[in-house]
Design a protein around this motif. Structure first.
Motif, short mmCIF file in Angstrom:
data_model
loop_
_atom_site.label_atom_id
_atom_site.label_comp_id
_atom_site.label_asym_id
_atom_site.label_seq_id
_atom_site.Cartn_x
_atom_site.Cartn_y
_atom_site.Cartn_z
N GLN A 5 30.42 51.29 25.48
CA GLN A 5 29.60 52.48 25.75
C GLN A 5 28.24 52.37 25.07
O GLN A 5 27.22 52.74 25.66
N GLU A 6 28.23 51.86 23.85
CA GLU A 6 26.95 51.65 23.14
C GLU A 6 26.07 50.69 23.91
O GLU A 6 24.87 50.92 24.05
N PHE A 7 26.67 49.61 24.41
CA PHE A 7 25.89 48.64 25.18
C PHE A 7 25.33 49.28 26.45
O PHE A 7 24.17 49.08 26.79
N LYS A 8 26.16 50.02 27.17
CA LYS A 8 25.70 50.66 28.40
C LYS A 8 24.51 51.58 28.13
O LYS A 8 23.56 51.62 28.90
N ARG A 10 22.36 51.31 25.60
CA ARG A 10 21.21 50.45 25.28
C ARG A 10 20.67 49.78 26.54
O ARG A 10 19.45 49.70 26.74
N PHE A 11 21.58 49.29 27.37
CA PHE A 11 21.18 48.64 28.61
C PHE A 11 20.36 49.59 29.48
O PHE A 11 19.30 49.23 30.00
N ALA A 12 20.86 50.82 29.64
CA ALA A 12 20.15 51.81 30.44
C ALA A 12 18.78 52.11 29.86
O ALA A 12 17.80 52.24 30.62
N ALA A 13 18.68 52.18 28.54
CA ALA A 13 17.38 52.46 27.90
C ALA A 13 16.40 51.32 28.13
O ALA A 13 15.23 51.55 28.42
N VAL A 14 16.88 50.08 27.99
CA VAL A 14 16.01 48.91 28.21
C VAL A 14 15.54 48.88 29.66
O VAL A 14 14.36 48.69 29.93
N LEU A 15 16.46 49.08 30.58
CA LEU A 15 16.10 49.05 32.00
C LEU A 15 15.12 50.16 32.35
O LEU A 15 14.12 49.92 33.03
N GLN A 16 15.36 51.36 31.85
CA GLN A 16 14.47 52.48 32.12
C GLN A 16 13.08 52.21 31.55
O GLN A 16 12.07 52.43 32.22
N ASP A 17 13.00 51.71 30.32
CA ASP A 17 11.71 51.43 29.72
C ASP A 17 10.97 50.34 30.49
O ASP A 17 9.77 50.43 30.72
N LEU A 18 11.71 49.32 30.88
CA LEU A 18 11.10 48.23 31.63
C LEU A 18 10.52 48.74 32.95
O LEU A 18 9.40 48.40 33.32
N GLN A 98 30.12 42.20 31.08
CA GLN A 98 30.73 43.52 30.92
C GLN A 98 31.60 43.88 32.12
O GLN A 98 31.39 43.38 33.22
N ARG A 99 32.57 44.76 31.84
CA ARG A 99 33.38 45.28 32.93
C ARG A 99 32.47 45.93 33.94
O ARG A 99 31.55 46.65 33.59
N ARG A 100 32.73 45.68 35.17
CA ARG A 100 31.83 46.13 36.22
C ARG A 100 32.15 47.55 36.69
O ARG A 100 33.27 47.86 37.01
N ASP A 101 31.12 48.34 36.70
CA ASP A 101 31.16 49.58 37.44
C ASP A 101 29.92 49.55 38.32
O ASP A 101 29.05 48.69 38.14
N GLU A 102 29.85 50.45 39.26
CA GLU A 102 28.74 50.40 40.23
C GLU A 102 27.37 50.50 39.57
O GLU A 102 26.45 49.77 39.93
N GLN A 103 27.23 51.41 38.63
CA GLN A 103 25.93 51.60 37.97
C GLN A 103 25.53 50.36 37.17
O GLN A 103 24.38 49.95 37.21
#
Length: 129
Positions: A5-8, A10-18, A98-103
């Motif tokens: 969950q922490e990674f997700k 962080r991942f979302a924050a990096v992608l959004q900032d990018l 990571q385990r895959r979900d659609e998002q």
């Protein structure tokens, strides 16, 4: 919160900032393209997306360690754009495990497209010089 969950988050924050500001920063995108191009070449691939699929588990661990140590070094030295580029590559690499979900899958695809685009722009600029 779990590590996943922490990674997700962080991942979302990096992608959004990018998406919102990183892609508008020519220097950051050049650094990302340069680093990703070199790594892809070392892994006998032409794109970051293909390079990720060529990474063995041993190489994965070494690459992740390298990202962590270099990212920390750049950040400590005030080279924030270098650290930013490394962070984008690191979260992309981890996302593939990571385990895959659609998002998560859609986010990884989008991030890899941005990285591959930065490689193409970097190589085009390098040819022009």
């Amino acid at each position: 919160m779990t590590k996943e969950q922490e990674f997700k988050t962080r991942f979302a924050a990096v992608l959004q900032d990018l998406q919102q500001s990183g892609t508008k920063d020519a220097e950051a995108m050049w650094l990302l393209g340069s680093l990703a191009s070199d790594l892809a070449g070392n892994l006998k691939a032409t794109t970051w997306t293909a390079a990720k699929s060529n990474v063995s588990s041993k190489s994965y661990d070494a690459l992740l360690y390298s990202f962590e140590s270099q990212g920390t070094e750049h950040h400590a030295a005030g080279r924030k754009k270098h650290a930013y580029a490394i962070q984008a590559l690191a979260v992309s690499l981890i996302a593939g495990t990571q385990r895959r979900d659609e998002q998560m899958a859609a986010g990884e695809t989008l991030l890899d497209q941005i990285i591959d685009h930065s490689i193409a722009l970097y190589r085009k600029a390098a040819k022009a010089n």
